[in-house]
Write a protein that holds these residues in place. Structure first.
Motif, PDB file in Angstrom:
ATOM      1  N   VAL A 127       0.829  -1.214   0.000  1.00 59.98           N
ATOM      2  CA  VAL A 127       0.000   0.000   0.000  1.00 59.98           C
ATOM      3  C   VAL A 127       0.863   1.263   0.000  1.00 59.98           C
ATOM      4  N   GLN A 144      -3.121   8.029   4.401  1.00 61.04           N
ATOM      5  CA  GLN A 144      -2.173   7.008   4.859  1.00 61.04           C
ATOM      6  C   GLN A 144      -2.844   6.069   5.858  1.00 61.04           C
ATOM      7  N   GLN A 146      -5.953   5.263   6.027  1.00 58.42           N
ATOM      8  CA  GLN A 146      -6.863   4.359   5.352  1.00 58.42           C
ATOM      9  C   GLN A 146      -6.093   3.264   4.612  1.00 58.42           C
ATOM     10  N   ARG A 147      -4.915   3.592   4.094  1.00 61.29           N
ATOM     11  CA  ARG A 147      -4.121   2.565   3.420  1.00 61.29           C
ATOM     12  C   ARG A 147      -3.599   1.536   4.417  1.00 61.29           C
ATOM     13  N   THR A 167     -13.559   6.457   1.265  1.00 59.59           N
ATOM     14  CA  THR A 167     -12.951   7.760   0.971  1.00 59.59           C
ATOM     15  C   THR A 167     -13.809   8.931   1.442  1.00 59.59           C
ATOM     16  N   GLU A 177      -5.064   8.350  -3.603  1.00 63.47           N
ATOM     17  CA  GLU A 177      -4.112   7.331  -3.176  1.00 63.47           C
ATOM     18  C   GLU A 177      -4.812   6.079  -2.652  1.00 63.47           C
ATOM     19  N   VAL A 178      -5.986   6.284  -1.996  1.00 63.22           N
ATOM     20  CA  VAL A 178      -6.743   5.142  -1.475  1.00 63.22           C
ATOM     21  C   VAL A 178      -7.414   4.389  -2.628  1.00 63.22           C
ATOM     22  N   VAL A 181      -4.987   2.202  -4.481  1.00 58.21           N
ATOM     23  CA  VAL A 181      -4.707   0.922  -3.818  1.00 58.21           C
ATOM     24  C   VAL A 181      -5.852  -0.062  -4.065  1.00 58.21           C
TER      25      VAL A 181
END
Lengths: 244, 218
Positions: A127, A144, A146-147, A167, A177-178, A181
């Motif tokens: 991630v 970050q 959430q990842r 999100t 970014e989420v 992933v």
């Protein structure tokens, strides 16, 4: 045994309010199902019922071949087949990112510290957070966090991933970014159920779109077809609201 | 009026004795209180059937009556009512433990209930059992949150122990009263007694501050 999730006539009531009515749903391996609908339509509750965080009021539920209510099947057995990502991340604030990811493998899969640590490093790398593994959640941005939460859910090696508005609590510039992933997971063939308001993501990544309204599944089909030619006024209205 | 240091000097050995007794009663009181409070706090937080009603009655009775009355009751009334006779020291320690226990019950309940339900969900969703969730997630977080209010309660308990002069326990305040009667020097004696209390509460506060700093409150 090709279906991972099957519910038949699943209903959920909170007191006298019916939140879910006669939900019939089958999800097969590799499907990326995006669930959309107005707030209060039961999307989140449906996800929470699928891993028995909410007890169901009626109907049948089967996840990964394990049937709720069968002799010898515990709620925990069903939860182990599913990974869940929450709107508010819900990382454990007293643990570093790495420890957050390690907890599941250690307590649920009985892995040693070393095994779990190696797994956590691999997942955090996946991630894109290898360099943040010793940070506490409070030291990480929302995206970050959430990842890390996604890595934590993956760590117990679930067969289905459930995303509950992953999100919605993030600033627009952190959503990408989420979503990236999640897109990567989909590309790797992970079976996913995603409640979201990200219509672009739904159109690009989903293999199947479900529209819920007032506790029922109103439409269930190919996202492109549904977006291009909304089969009901209800869905057309909804799309107009979220897109404006 | 001049301040006679020699009075303080001569009273010092007795005051140290009294302070020791105060410390012992306080330690037993908060130790017992922690035990009672943790147990009862968990019972109310998780609404254990039947038991949480008993805890409710216990907390209500203790919070609803002055600690002096509780001390009098345990020391003077209990022997008559149930044929239980306690030494002054035992009665004082028991009284303080019961008293602190009631307040700590509320501290523990509040701390446990303040932990975000989402964290519990996250633990359960991983496949952890409910006891595992309590042990690995809710417990450690709730524990951290109890520390500031516990420090407060410990200091209150230490000061409340002065009330046990009413049942003749030779703790610090009772020594103060005796020494004043003997020497007739209220100013010197009560100043010294106050300083003793101040030192003890300060030490207690420092210990709590240290624990707090070592453990980030989340």
């Amino acid at each position: 045994m090709s279906r991972l999730i099957a519910c038949r006539n699943l209903s959920k009531r909170f007191g006298t309010t019916e939140v879910l009515r006669d939900i019939n749903l089958e999800v097969h391996p590799g499907e990326v199902v995006v669930i959309v609908g107005p707030s209060g339509s039961g999307k989140s509750t449906l996800l929470r019922c699928l891993n028995v965080l909410e007890p169901i009021s009626d109907g049948e539920l089967e996840v990964g071949g394990k049937r709720l209510g069968d002799r010898g099947t515990r709620k925990r057995d069903i939860r182990r087949e599913t990974g869940m990502v929450f709107q508010q991340f819900n990382l454990f604030p007293h643990m570093t990112a790495r420890d957050n990811v390690m907890l599941g493998p250690r307590k649920v899969r009985g892995q040693s510290r070393r095994e779990a640590g190696e797994l956590a490093d691999r997942l955090l790398n996946r991630v894109g957070l290898a360099d943040r593994s010793h940070h506490y959640p409070s030291e990480l941005s929302g995206g970050q966090q959430q990842r890390v939460a996604i890595a934590r859910a993956l760590a117990v090696n679930p067969r289905v991933m459930l995303f509950d508005e992953p999100t919605s609590a993030l600033d627009p510039e952190l959503r990408g970014e989420v979503l990236q992933v999640m897109q990567g997971l989909a590309a790797d063939g992970m079976t996913m159920l995603i409640v979201t308001h990200e219509m672009r993501f739904a159109a690009d990544v989903a293999s199947r779109l479900i529209f819920m309204d007032e506790g029922r599944i109103l439409h269930d089909g190919n996202p492109k077809t549904l977006f291009q030619d909304p089969p009901s006024d209800r869905f057309r209205d909804f799309l107009r609201h979220v897109q404006s | 009026m001049d301040f006679r240091w020699d009075v303080v000097w001569n009273a010092l050995p007795q005051m140290v004795d009294g302070a020791q007794l105060t410390a012992q009663i306080t330690l037993l009181g908060i130790g017992g209180g922690l035990l009672i409070g943790t147990l009862c706090g968990l019972i109310t937080a998780f609404r254990v059937p039947v038991l949480h009603w008993l805890v409710f009655v216990y907390v209500s009775v203790i919070r609803g009556t002055p600690i002096v009355v509780q001390a009098m009751f345990i020391y003077f009334a209990l022997p008559l009512a149930m044929d239980i006779t306690l030494s002054g020291f035992a009665a004082a320690s028991l009284c303080l433990a019961l008293n602190a226990g009631a307040y700590i019950t509320e501290i523990v309940r509040g701390a446990v209930q303040s932990i975000d339900k989402g964290l519990q969900d996250a633990g359960l969703a991983l496949g952890l059992s409910y006891p595992q969730v309590l042990l690995s997630i809710v417990g450690p977080l709730a524990f951290r949150r109890t520390i500031p209010p516990l420090g407060n309660q410990f200091i209150i308990s230490l000061k409340d122990s002065a009330l046990f002069l009413v049942i003749g326990v030779a703790e610090l305040a009772q020594r103060g009263e005796q020494l004043t009667a003997q020497t007739g020097r209220a100013l010197e004696i009560w100043t010294a007694v106050a300083v003793f209390y101040l030192i003890m509460t300060f030490i207690l506060a420092m210990i709590m501050r240290l624990i707090e700093r070592r453990m980030r409150i989340l």
